[in-house]
Write an enzyme that holds these catalytic residues in place. Structure first.
Site, short mmCIF file in Angstrom:
data_model
loop_
_atom_site.label_atom_id
_atom_site.label_comp_id
_atom_site.label_asym_id
_atom_site.label_seq_id
_atom_site.Cartn_x
_atom_site.Cartn_y
_atom_site.Cartn_z
N TYR A 1 -1.14 -1.50 10.46
CA TYR A 1 -1.37 -1.73 9.03
C TYR A 1 -0.20 -1.20 8.20
O TYR A 1 0.32 -1.89 7.32
CB TYR A 1 -2.67 -1.06 8.61
CG TYR A 1 -3.03 -1.31 7.17
CD1 TYR A 1 -3.58 -2.53 6.78
CD2 TYR A 1 -2.81 -0.35 6.19
CE1 TYR A 1 -3.91 -2.79 5.45
CE2 TYR A 1 -3.14 -0.58 4.87
CZ TYR A 1 -3.68 -1.80 4.50
OH TYR A 1 -3.99 -2.04 3.19
N SER B 1 0.84 -1.20 0.00
CA SER B 1 0.00 0.00 0.00
C SER B 1 0.87 1.25 0.00
O SER B 1 1.95 1.26 0.59
CB SER B 1 -0.91 0.02 1.23
OG SER B 1 -1.58 1.25 1.35
#
Length: 335
Positions: free
Chosen positions: A214, A183
């Site tokens: 995350y 990401s």
């Protein structure tokens, strides 16, 4: 039908080239006698193992790959999710090659059992696509059955161990790929809590925040990808990572209440949002597009290579994370 829509739009010819080209080498001889290359009526079929296939981007990517002629091993978290996804795909496309498998990636014992079963089949895997992942919203730190912080375990340690144990199947392929979803949120300055991977506290026992968990996991995915590519050496296997963009409709599954409503109904209309269709086009591109043959050790934003963070490209930190992952997964002798 999806196949007809993809063909009319030009997506098939641009991004799924291996699905509809004859398997010939430069001498005019067929490649289809080689291990890992299968052909039916001139359609070269790759075996693509997709994790996270029970829902979201994994489910949609598996369907697109199957529709354009590839054999897909759809891996869900449990039998019900995997079999339901396969049944839905076959209901719309009766002749596709899609098979249901399941493994709970939060359990390293289940990952080992799954890969043992797959290895016993003796078949090549042409593409190992790590799409499954978790994005926590609770500020309560969650642990797996192995005692590891769940985001790190599912997003990085499970792909690390799966890749190690499926390496023999990848080596049976004429040309294999390992693709892992990362990401842009690993980049400095992204919204929310900053990336802060502390090798003395990789499980975030101190100062846990779901955003940090995350982002740290997506940074670690890049360390894993780059170090894997270096360690593969002359093998005919490449390793890349991809950010498919921000897809609010799938992110909504990790939220509740007002946030879920925003993610599912409002955010998809924002200019920075990516649709499931656009995101899965990018993922299928990473899996089978011929322009990526032999390309490894890269980070892609959608369908274009992009610079990952300086920290992600630090070879010493990549090596250090690799050694940490080996210890945590008990796989020191399996890569």
């Amino acid at each position: 039908m999806l196949r007809e829509r993809l063909w009319r739009s030009g997506i098939v010819s641009r991004h799924f080239g291996w699905a509809f080209v004859p398997a010939w080498d430069e001498t005019g001889s067929s490649w289809t006698h080689l291990p890992g290359v299968r052909s039916t009526l001139g359609i070269v079929t790759k075996t693509v193992l997709v994790t996270g296939g029970g829902r979201g981007l994994g489910r949609a990517t598996a369907e697109k790959l199957a529709v354009v002629g590839h054999r897909v091993i759809l891996v869900g978290r449990n039998p019900a999710a995997a079999e339901a996804a396969v049944e839905e795909i076959r209901g719309s496309h009766p002749h596709v090659q899609v098979e249901a498998r399941w493994v709970d990636l939060s359990s390293l014992a289940q990952v080992r059992a799954f890969t043992t079963t797959e290895a016993d089949r003796g078949e090549p895997v042409d593409v190992l696509f790590h799409i499954a992942g978790v994005m926590q919203t609770s500020k309560t730190r969650r642990l797996t059955v192995d005692g590891y912080e769940e985001t790190l375990a599912v997003n990085v340690l499970a792909p690390f161990l799966l890749t190690a144990l499926l390496l023999p199947a990848l080596e049976r392929s004429v040309s294999a790929r390992v693709v892992t979803v990362s990401s842009r949120l690993h980049l400095p300055g992204s919204r929310g809590a900053p990336v802060d991977f502390d090798f003395d506290d990789p499980q975030l026992e101190r100062g846990y925040h779901p955003d940090r968990a995350y982002k740290n996991s997506k940074l670690a995915v890049l360390w894993f990808t780059y170090e894997l590519q270096r360690r593969l050496g002359p093998r005919r296997i490449t390793a890349n990572s991809v950010c498919p963009g921000f897809v609010p409709t799938t992110a909504a599954a990790s939220t509740t209440g007002v946030m879920r409503l925003l993610m599912s109904s409002v955010m998809p209309h924002m200019p920075f949002a990516t649709s499931v269709d656009e995101a899965t086009d990018s993922l299928v591109f990473m899996a089978v597009d011929p322009s990526l043959e032999g390309v490894g050790g890269k980070f892609f934003g959608e369908r274009h290579p992009m610079e990952s963070s300086p920290q992600s490209r630090d070879t010493e930190q990549s090596r250090r994370f690799w050694e940490l992952a080996e210890r945590l997964t008990g796989s020191a002798n399996e890569h």
